[in-house]
Design an enzyme around this catalytic site. Structure first.
Site, PDB file in Angstrom:
ATOM      1  N   GLY A 102     -42.037  64.611 -26.187  1.00 16.98           N
ATOM      2  CA  GLY A 102     -40.647  64.165 -26.257  1.00 16.98           C
ATOM      3  C   GLY A 102     -40.355  63.706 -27.665  1.00 16.98           C
TER       4      GLY A 102
ATOM      5  CD  GLN B 227     -39.504  59.299 -31.690  1.00 17.84           C
ATOM      6  OE1 GLN B 227     -39.145  60.011 -30.742  1.00 17.84           O
ATOM      7  NE2 GLN B 227     -40.769  59.000 -31.920  1.00 17.84           N
TER       8      GLN B 227
ATOM      9  CB  CYS C 110     -44.736  56.039 -30.300  1.00 14.76           C
ATOM     10  SG  CYS C 110     -43.036  56.256 -30.871  1.00 14.76           S
TER      11      CYS C 110
ATOM     12  CG  HIS D  94     -41.719  57.053 -24.975  1.00  8.86           C
ATOM     13  ND1 HIS D  94     -42.901  56.408 -25.182  1.00  8.86           N
ATOM     14  CD2 HIS D  94     -41.281  57.459 -26.195  1.00  8.86           C
ATOM     15  CE1 HIS D  94     -43.172  56.395 -26.490  1.00  8.86           C
ATOM     16  NE2 HIS D  94     -42.209  57.036 -27.121  1.00  8.86           N
ATOM     17  CD  GLU D  95     -39.058  60.765 -26.241  1.00 13.23           C
ATOM     18  OE1 GLU D  95     -40.287  60.897 -26.131  1.00 13.23           O
ATOM     19  OE2 GLU D  95     -38.513  60.359 -27.293  1.00 13.23           O
TER      20      GLU D  95
ATOM     21  CG  HIS E  93     -37.777  56.344 -29.269  1.00 14.47           C
ATOM     22  ND1 HIS E  93     -38.345  55.438 -30.139  1.00 14.47           N
ATOM     23  CD2 HIS E  93     -38.793  57.120 -28.831  1.00 14.47           C
ATOM     24  CE1 HIS E  93     -39.649  55.660 -30.225  1.00 14.47           C
ATOM     25  NE2 HIS E  93     -39.950  56.667 -29.431  1.00 14.47           N
TER      26      HIS E  93
HETATM   27  O1  K2U Z   1     -41.166  59.556 -28.471  1.00 10.93           O
HETATM   28  C1  K2U Z   1     -42.261  59.863 -28.930  1.00 10.93           C
HETATM   29  O2  K2U Z   1     -42.824  59.212 -29.800  1.00 10.93           O
HETATM   30  C2  K2U Z   1     -42.982  61.033 -28.357  1.00 10.93           C
HETATM   31  C3  K2U Z   1     -44.149  60.618 -27.532  1.00 10.93           C
HETATM   32  C4  K2U Z   1     -43.675  60.683 -26.118  1.00 10.93           C
HETATM   33  C5  K2U Z   1     -44.432  59.944 -25.084  1.00 10.93           C
HETATM   34  C6  K2U Z   1     -43.837  59.786 -23.835  1.00 10.93           C
HETATM   35  C7  K2U Z   1     -44.471  59.128 -22.809  1.00 10.93           C
HETATM   36  C8  K2U Z   1     -45.717  58.584 -23.007  1.00 10.93           C
HETATM   37  C9  K2U Z   1     -46.325  58.732 -24.248  1.00 10.93           C
HETATM   38  C10 K2U Z   1     -45.678  59.398 -25.292  1.00 10.93           C
HETATM   39  C11 K2U Z   1     -45.263  61.577 -27.970  1.00 10.93           C
HETATM   40  O3  K2U Z   1     -45.229  62.702 -27.191  1.00 10.93           O
HETATM   41  S1  K2U Z   1     -46.815  60.804 -28.084  1.00 10.93           S
HETATM   42  C12 K2U Z   1     -47.968  62.025 -27.989  1.00 10.93           C
HETATM   43  C13 K2U Z   1     -48.357  62.436 -26.595  1.00 10.93           C
HETATM   44  C14 K2U Z   1     -48.628  63.754 -26.362  1.00 10.93           C
HETATM   45  C15 K2U Z   1     -49.021  64.162 -25.091  1.00 10.93           C
HETATM   46  C16 K2U Z   1     -49.125  63.249 -24.046  1.00 10.93           C
HETATM   47  C17 K2U Z   1     -48.825  61.918 -24.289  1.00 10.93           C
HETATM   48  C18 K2U Z   1     -48.468  61.501 -25.569  1.00 10.93           C
HETATM   49 NI    NI Z   2     -41.932  57.303 -29.160  1.00 11.17          NI
END
Ligand code: K2U
Ligand code: NI
Length: 183
Positions: free
Chosen positions: A60, A65, A110, A153-154, A157
């Site tokens: 996401g 960001q 993140c 999560h998004e 943000h």
């Molecule tokens: O918003 C972001 O920083 C993207 C995050 C999203 C995220 C959502 C829910 C839980 C953890 C992270 C990135 O995708 S972090 C990298 C990642 C990749 C695969 C699975 C989990 C986290």
């Molecule tokens: Ni994030």
């Protein structure tokens, strides 16, 4: 194309602002930005592209960001049944949610946070989201499990909230009531 150089890191004020609603119908510029955000996720999950352009895998991303304080998010994630959720949305909002909570067993990360922040992140298990897609169509999504967590999560943000704001400071690994979701 969006690369990690375009991703602002924690400490950037934009990550703590409430992003502005996108004026609809969306401008060509906003549509282009949103398409690039979704393409970033596709590239970041592609074995060659992610290595070639040194992209952190993402499921996401939210416009703040990449330094744009507008209510736009992109999501590309599979649920535990292998169902793909691929969305590029304007002005997403959670219109209802379950009482039941959920959290990722492995905690969260993140793209804007270059460090591990251990601990469980309590979220709603099920949510209903309304938004406008990149083509200007109103959509409604009913989400649970990992896709639900990614959307929360998004959308956080867009409201200046970081995942670690939700972690129990006294005891980060105190299991929240609710269900644990494997990643
Ligand atoms: O918003 C972001 O920083 C993207 C995050 C999203 C995220 C959502 C829910 C839980 C953890 C992270 C990135 O995708 S972090 C990298 C990642 C990749 C695969 C699975 C989990 C986290
Ligand atoms: Ni994030």
């Amino acid at each position: 194309m969006i690369t990690m150089n375009d991703v602002v890191r924690e400490g950037a004020p934009v990550l703590r602002e409430r992003a502005e609603a996108v004026q609809l119908p969306p401008s060509e510029e906003d549509r282009e930005t949103l398409k690039k955000m979704h393409q970033f996720l596709v590239n970041s999950q592609d074995p060659e592209m992610s290595v070639k352009y040194n992209l952190r895998p993402g499921i996401g991303i939210a416009a703040p960001q990449i330094g744009i304080s507008k209510r736009m998010i992109a999501v590309l994630v599979e649920d535990e049944d292998g169902m793909e959720y691929s969305h590029a949305l304007f002005n997403p909002r959670i219109v209802s949610h379950s009482v039941q909570r959920a959290y990722l067993e492995g905690g969260e990360g993140c793209l804007s946070v270059d460090r591990e922040v251990p601990g469980f992140v309590p979220r709603y298990h099920k949510i209903k989201v309304k938004a406008v897609d990149v083509d200007g169509q109103e959509i409604e999504l009913k989400l649970k499990g990992l896709p639900s967590i990614v959307f929360q999560h998004e959308i956080d943000h867009l409201n200046g909230v970081m995942f670690y704001d939700h972690i129990n400071k006294e005891n980060p690994f105190e299991r929240p009531d609710g269900i644990s979701i494997g990643r």
